[in-house]
Write an enzyme that holds these catalytic residues in place. Structure first.
Site, mmCIF file in Angstrom:
data_model
loop_
_atom_site.group_PDB
_atom_site.id
_atom_site.type_symbol
_atom_site.label_atom_id
_atom_site.label_comp_id
_atom_site.label_asym_id
_atom_site.label_seq_id
_atom_site.Cartn_x
_atom_site.Cartn_y
_atom_site.Cartn_z
ATOM 1 N N ARG A 21 93.632 55.196 49.130
ATOM 2 C CA ARG A 21 93.738 53.565 49.456
ATOM 3 C C ARG A 21 94.621 53.480 50.611
ATOM 4 N NH1 ARG A 21 96.224 50.866 44.635
ATOM 5 N NH2 ARG A 21 97.429 52.330 44.758
ATOM 6 N N ASN A 39 91.876 51.060 43.148
ATOM 7 C CA ASN A 39 91.508 52.067 41.976
ATOM 8 C C ASN A 39 90.606 51.340 41.101
ATOM 9 O OD1 ASN A 39 92.890 54.098 43.494
ATOM 10 N ND2 ASN A 39 94.819 53.727 42.537
#
EC number: 3.6.1.7
Length: 92
Positions: A21, A39
């Site tokens: 990320r 996520n």
């Protein structure tokens, strides 16, 4: 906003717990792409990229490798109408 495109992307593989990320955010900022990344509970990463067609395509391609510690199995991208994303953020 007609010069912008939007890709909604799902990335599968070892993509959680490997700075995917944060690396996505950094790459998006380098490519001047707006959107977000998060996520999912099933182990995938979901992302939205908005920007010029070439920049969004670059980000979709980037997702196939991702962070240096990631092991990407697949990237599924769906193209949609832009929704006016502004900036790039990590969603929790």
């Amino acid at each position: 906003m007609t010069d912008r495109t939007r890709a909604h992307v799902y990335v599968s593989g070892r993509v959680q717990g490997v700075f995917y990320r944060a690396s996505t955010r950094d790459a998006a900022e380098e490519h001047d792409v707006d959107g977000w990344v998060r996520n999912l509970d099933d182990g995938r990463v979901e992302a939205v990229f908005e920007g010029s067609e070439s920049a969004v395509e670059s980000m979709v391609e980037w997702c196939h490798t991702g962070s240096t510690a990631a092991d990407v199995d697949s990237v599924d991208a769906e193209y949609e109408e832009p929704q006016g994303e502004n900036g790039f953020r990590i969603r929790r």
